[in-house]
Design an enzyme around this catalytic site. Structure first.
Site, PDB file in Angstrom:
ATOM      1  N   TYR A   1      17.256   2.135   2.957  1.00 26.33           N
ATOM      2  CA  TYR A   1      17.518   1.559   1.639  1.00 26.33           C
ATOM      3  C   TYR A   1      18.657   2.270   0.927  1.00 26.33           C
ATOM      4  O   TYR A   1      19.117   1.817  -0.120  1.00 26.33           O
ATOM      5  CB  TYR A   1      16.274   1.650   0.740  1.00 26.33           C
ATOM      6  CG  TYR A   1      15.035   1.033   1.320  1.00 26.33           C
ATOM      7  CD1 TYR A   1      15.110  -0.089   2.133  1.00 26.33           C
ATOM      8  CD2 TYR A   1      13.791   1.572   1.058  1.00 26.33           C
ATOM      9  CE1 TYR A   1      13.964  -0.646   2.671  1.00 26.33           C
ATOM     10  CE2 TYR A   1      12.638   1.014   1.587  1.00 26.33           C
ATOM     11  CZ  TYR A   1      12.730  -0.100   2.391  1.00 26.33           C
ATOM     12  OH  TYR A   1      11.602  -0.650   2.913  1.00 26.33           O
TER      13      TYR A   1
ATOM     14  N   HIS B   1       0.807  -1.217   0.000  1.00 24.97           N
ATOM     15  CA  HIS B   1       0.000   0.000   0.000  1.00 24.97           C
ATOM     16  C   HIS B   1       0.843   1.272   0.000  1.00 24.97           C
ATOM     17  O   HIS B   1       0.321   2.367   0.205  1.00 24.97           O
ATOM     18  CB  HIS B   1      -0.956   0.010   1.196  1.00 24.97           C
ATOM     19  CG  HIS B   1      -0.305  -0.378   2.492  1.00 24.97           C
ATOM     20  ND1 HIS B   1      -0.814  -1.355   3.306  1.00 24.97           N
ATOM     21  CD2 HIS B   1       0.823   0.058   3.085  1.00 24.97           C
ATOM     22  CE1 HIS B   1      -0.031  -1.503   4.366  1.00 24.97           C
ATOM     23  NE2 HIS B   1       0.965  -0.642   4.251  1.00 24.97           N
TER      24      HIS B   1
END
Length: 488
Positions: free
Chosen positions: A258, A171
């Site tokens: 990340y 989502h």
């Protein structure tokens, strides 16, 4: 219509309830069967009681079954949804705790980075067991909808090795779009059109239109910097927007782990994060949140059961993809969303074998992806670093090759920015030994890893991280909830 949906990991009570109520918002789906399965009989009985109460309150013919026998749940299923967290919070705690000994500060640790890679090692053998069962006993051509992280690795393994028709669902795109619509002053989310493409948790809004008008970088930067809340909570994300020219779907905390630039120096981490909520960058934030949520649910179960007695409200159907995909496949009412699938020319400047997240349309003929998308070069470069880690991680998980696993961790962007090769080798040994009960593919490697650890000279430290909060008690959570109600 009458068909069967199996939900694996249905003990994720809140999420299972959301999927269930979403699906029942489709009028044609009232007469279907939900088969719930989980390792925890306790959690299964809690969620079954809630779902049974919903069915009873709405006078529906829907059938709900619950069993710890996964094959029984999967038998004859047309759709299989996975929400599993292999190893639970016990293993997840090690995903955060052990890397901290080597200076690696993660906010979530469930996608890549040291924690996400080990999470994938635990999940992938189980995912492949699911695939084997689906091929053997589910309805022929059954579709596997994976919600479990690490999304790309799990989906990659299911497609490449499990040979099952699989789509990964998240989502993040929807939440990012909601933020953009808000800062641009849209009256409703429907005023915003967008193309968002990349890989899961590193997806990029490469084209934005507000009421048909194209939104450029400068306007978007100004809108975020002027927002009284997001300007503080999304500082890292806004910095990436300024430098890359496009906004990332992922939360401030997730995005920070990340990339190799924002969490590598402890004294710099607090500059880029916000402690108002875990998702903005708190050390081990999602682990704390998950622990508190589990404890809260156990204590407040009677209230959750009482809430289940209310009539279904179709207007509150969520933007989770699953119900909309099923509706499109079964009724031919077309649905547009962003899906995790194997790249087959969909994104021109990412590898063909990668699992990408990109726009597609669903109808009775299946999921039809828009192809020929080219990412901005910086976005592609960032995605490529993660894809290379994901590929090695998947192959290591399938083969039980601990040396390849260490190379995957070594090439992780944040790990590489913080740790030396010697530290990575020892850290992986320590994590594999600590989590051996969930890593059957590494059983032969564990004795040698223990031997190496007994002789290792690599120094570690006792570190809680740069921005750690303690787990709150039920009493503290209740007091905070009461205070918020009074203030509101």
């Amino acid at each position: 219509m009458s068909f069967k949906i199996a939900i694996i990991g249905a003990g994720s009570v809140g999420f299972t309830k959301k999927l269930f109520t979403d699906i029942l918002c489709v009028p044609e789906f009232s007469d279907i069967e939900f088969a719930l399965t989980d390792l925890s009989e306790h959690n299964l009985q809690m969620i079954k009681a809630i779902l049974d109460r919903i069915v009873e309150a709405n006078k529906l013919p829907t059938r709900v079954t619950a069993t710890t026998d996964r094959r029984k749940a999967l038998e004859g299923a047309r759709y299989v949804i996975s929400c599993v967290r292999v190893g639970g919070l016990e293993a997840y705690a090690d995903d955060i705790r052990i890397p901290l000994k080597y200076g690696i500060d993660q906010c979530v640790g469930d996608t890549i980075c040291a924690g996400g890679i080990l999470y994938g090692q635990r999940n992938i053998p189980v995912i492949l067991d699911f695939c084997k069962d689906i091929l053997e006993i589910a309805e022929p051509g059954a579709k596997f909808l994976n919600y479990a992280n690490p999304m790309a690795m799990n989906t990659w393994a299911a497609i490449e090795y499990g040979k099952v028709d699989t789509v990964g669902l998240c989502h993040g795109v929807q939440h990012g779009a909601e933020q953009i619509a808000e800062v641009l002053g849209a009256k409703s989310h429907s005023e915003l059109d967008y193309v968002c493409s990349g890989i899961n948790h590193q997806t990029w809004f490469i084209d934005l239109r507000l009421n048909g008008r194209k939104i450029g970088k400068d306007e978007l930067v100004a809108a975020f910097e002027a927002h009284p809340v997001y300007s503080q909570q999304e500082k890292l994300r806004i910095d990436v927007l300024k430098r890359f020219g496009v906004y990332s779907t992922e939360s401030n905390g997730h995005l920070s782990e990340y990339l190799p630039w924002y969490r590598k120096r402890p004294d710099e981490i607090t500059r880029w994060i916000d402690m108002s909520d875990w998702i903005h960058g708190e050390t081990g934030g999602y682990l704390r949140y998950s622990t508190e949520t589990r404890n809260w649910f156990e204590t407040e179960f009677p209230q959750f059961l009482e809430a289940a007695s209310k009539p279904l409200d179709v207007s509150k159907r969520s933007n989770e993809h699953a119900s909309h995909i099923l509706e499109a496949l079964e009724t031919n009412r077309v649905y547009r969303g962003h899906f995790n699938v194997k790249n087959t020319g969909i994104i021109t400047n990412l590898p063909q074998d990668a699992i990408i997240e990109s726009p597609g349309f669903v109808d009775r003929f299946g999921i039809n992806m828009a192809s020929g998308i080219t990412l901005p070069e910086a976005c592609a470069a960032t995605c490529m670093a993660s894809i290379n880690v994901q590929r090695m991680s998947v192959h290591a998980a399938v083969t039980g090759d601990i040396d390849l696993l260490k190379l995957a961790v070594l090439h992780d962007p944040l790990v590489g920015a913080v740790s030396t090769p010697e530290e990575v080798w020892q850290m992986v040994d320590e994590m594999v030994v600590a989590q051996a009960r969930w890593l059957p593919q590494y059983a032969d490697a564990v004795p040698a890893a223990k031997e190496r650890l007994s002789k290792s000279m690599v120094k570690t430290r006792d570190w809680a991280g740069a921005a750690r909060r303690k787990v709150r008690s039920i009493e503290e959570l209740r007091a905070e909830k009461t205070a918020l109600k009074q203030a509101g």
